[in-house]
Design an enzyme around this catalytic site. Structure first.
Site, mmCIF file in Angstrom:
data_model
loop_
_atom_site.group_PDB
_atom_site.id
_atom_site.type_symbol
_atom_site.label_atom_id
_atom_site.label_comp_id
_atom_site.label_asym_id
_atom_site.label_seq_id
_atom_site.Cartn_x
_atom_site.Cartn_y
_atom_site.Cartn_z
ATOM 1 N N ASP A 33 69.185 101.629 0.504
ATOM 2 C CA ASP A 33 69.435 102.542 1.618
ATOM 3 C C ASP A 33 69.494 103.943 1.024
ATOM 4 O O ASP A 33 70.199 104.177 0.041
ATOM 5 C CB ASP A 33 70.779 102.185 2.266
ATOM 6 C CG ASP A 33 71.122 103.082 3.447
ATOM 7 O OD1 ASP A 33 70.220 103.386 4.247
ATOM 8 O OD2 ASP A 33 72.305 103.455 3.577
ATOM 9 N N ASP A 82 70.271 107.821 2.114
ATOM 10 C CA ASP A 82 70.762 108.687 3.183
ATOM 11 C C ASP A 82 70.766 110.132 2.723
ATOM 12 O O ASP A 82 71.168 110.444 1.600
ATOM 13 C CB ASP A 82 72.172 108.277 3.607
ATOM 14 C CG ASP A 82 72.169 107.001 4.437
ATOM 15 O OD1 ASP A 82 71.101 106.622 4.953
ATOM 16 O OD2 ASP A 82 73.239 106.387 4.566
ATOM 17 N N ARG A 94 70.900 95.354 2.446
ATOM 18 C CA ARG A 94 69.633 96.031 2.198
ATOM 19 C C ARG A 94 69.375 96.196 0.708
ATOM 20 O O ARG A 94 70.296 96.363 -0.078
ATOM 21 C CB ARG A 94 69.569 97.376 2.917
ATOM 22 C CG ARG A 94 70.572 98.440 2.511
ATOM 23 C CD ARG A 94 71.950 98.328 3.137
ATOM 24 N NE ARG A 94 71.980 98.287 4.586
ATOM 25 C CZ ARG A 94 72.091 99.362 5.363
ATOM 26 N NH1 ARG A 94 72.208 100.537 4.835
ATOM 27 N NH2 ARG A 94 72.113 99.227 6.660
ATOM 28 N N ARG A 122 62.919 96.896 1.673
ATOM 29 C CA ARG A 122 63.920 96.862 2.738
ATOM 30 C C ARG A 122 63.297 96.383 4.038
ATOM 31 O O ARG A 122 62.257 96.843 4.467
ATOM 32 C CB ARG A 122 64.517 98.245 2.974
ATOM 33 C CG ARG A 122 65.495 98.211 4.129
ATOM 34 C CD ARG A 122 66.394 99.415 4.152
ATOM 35 N NE ARG A 122 67.282 99.332 5.298
ATOM 36 C CZ ARG A 122 68.145 100.278 5.622
ATOM 37 N NH1 ARG A 122 68.227 101.360 4.880
ATOM 38 N NH2 ARG A 122 68.908 100.149 6.670
HETATM 39 P P1 ADP Z 1 72.638 103.452 7.903
HETATM 40 O O1 ADP Z 1 72.176 104.287 6.756
HETATM 41 O O2 ADP Z 1 73.546 104.224 8.856
HETATM 42 O O3 ADP Z 1 73.234 102.149 7.506
HETATM 43 P P2 ADP Z 1 69.821 103.173 8.506
HETATM 44 O O4 ADP Z 1 69.528 103.468 7.076
HETATM 45 O O5 ADP Z 1 69.199 101.951 9.093
HETATM 46 O O6 ADP Z 1 71.376 103.067 8.792
HETATM 47 O O7 ADP Z 1 69.400 104.462 9.340
HETATM 48 C C1 ADP Z 1 69.398 104.459 10.716
HETATM 49 C C2 ADP Z 1 68.763 105.748 11.218
HETATM 50 O O8 ADP Z 1 69.544 106.855 10.846
HETATM 51 C C3 ADP Z 1 67.370 106.074 10.692
HETATM 52 O O9 ADP Z 1 66.423 105.622 11.593
HETATM 53 C C4 ADP Z 1 67.364 107.611 10.597
HETATM 54 O O10 ADP Z 1 66.394 108.189 11.448
HETATM 55 C C5 ADP Z 1 68.742 107.989 11.070
HETATM 56 N N1 ADP Z 1 69.338 109.134 10.383
HETATM 57 C C6 ADP Z 1 69.932 110.180 11.025
HETATM 58 N N2 ADP Z 1 70.409 111.074 10.161
HETATM 59 C C7 ADP Z 1 70.139 110.584 8.915
HETATM 60 C C8 ADP Z 1 70.411 111.080 7.601
HETATM 61 N N3 ADP Z 1 71.060 112.240 7.402
HETATM 62 N N4 ADP Z 1 69.989 110.333 6.554
HETATM 63 C C9 ADP Z 1 69.360 109.154 6.759
HETATM 64 N N5 ADP Z 1 69.074 108.630 7.972
HETATM 65 C C10 ADP Z 1 69.466 109.344 9.057
HETATM 66 MG MG MG Z 2 70.356 104.892 5.857
#
Ligand code: ADP
Ligand code: MG
Length: 163
Positions: free
Chosen positions: A93, A95, A90, A81
């Site tokens: 990803d 989360d 991406r 990524r």
């Molecule tokens: P998205 O998943 O929203 O498309 P990104 O993967 O680029 O975006 O993540 C952006 C930021 O979100 C990361 O730098 C991370 O620190 C933050 N973040 C905040 N809360 C979470 C969570 N619960 N899970 C994953 N990332 C998180």
């Molecule tokens: Mg993310």
């Protein structure tokens, strides 16, 4: 031991391979105890990009939440990524949706994930593996969150064996 629920998505390269590799690597953070089936999903936000494959999984882990987030971010980078712009395509990803019943509001980490209620591509897979799981703030179950979700975007079953 903690119980975490995570969402994984990919819309670049070999999407199934990316998700398989991500799940395999997550074994380094604990034990993947349940995995949803696979869904092909319409991009939300930046719409002019390839469709995603998404799934959700349950992880038993000894890591703290911050450590798990960093593990996820390292995994994203190892799998190729490159962070360009928000909502960009991406390879993977990852989360963090839930971490036990914890409510976390740190600059880099918000748990439960703040946008999961508006995302069918998160709730549909999660409802397969944890329909009765309760959001620690709203007290709604995942099933109830899905019933209330107004996201119109498409989320359709996708066979691991499909091309
Ligand atoms: P998205 O998943 O929203 O498309 P990104 O993967 O680029 O975006 O993540 C952006 C930021 O979100 C990361 O730098 C991370 O620190 C933050 N973040 C905040 N809360 C979470 C969570 N619960 N899970 C994953 N990332 C998180
Ligand atoms: Mg993310």
């Amino acid at each position: 031991m903690h119980i975490a629920y995570l969402s994984a998505g990919s819309n670049l390269g070999d999407r199934r391979h990316n998700l398989k590799s991500a799940l395999k690597r997550m074994d380094g953070a604990g034990t993947v105890r349940a995995t949803s089936s696979l869904f092909e999903t319409e991009p939300v936000g930046l719409r002019d990009q390839p469709w995603f494959l998404n799934l959700a999984f349950e992880l038993a882990t000894g890591l703290p939440a911050e450590g798990l987030l960093r593990f996820c971010q390292t995994t994203e980078v190892r799998l190729g990524r490159i962070r360009t712009f928000r909502n960009a395509p991406r390879t993977v990803d990852l989360d963090l949706l839930f971490f036990d019943d914890d409510v976390i509001n740190e600059p880099d980490l918000t748990v439960p994930h703040p946008r999961m209620g508006q995302r069918r591509f998160v709730l549909v897979p999660l409802a397969e593996i944890a329909p009765g799981l309760r959001h620690p703030v709203s007290k709604l179950t995942i099933r109830e969150m899905l019933q209330r979700c107004e996201d119109p975007s498409e989320v359709r079953p996708y066979d691991w064996a499909d091309g």
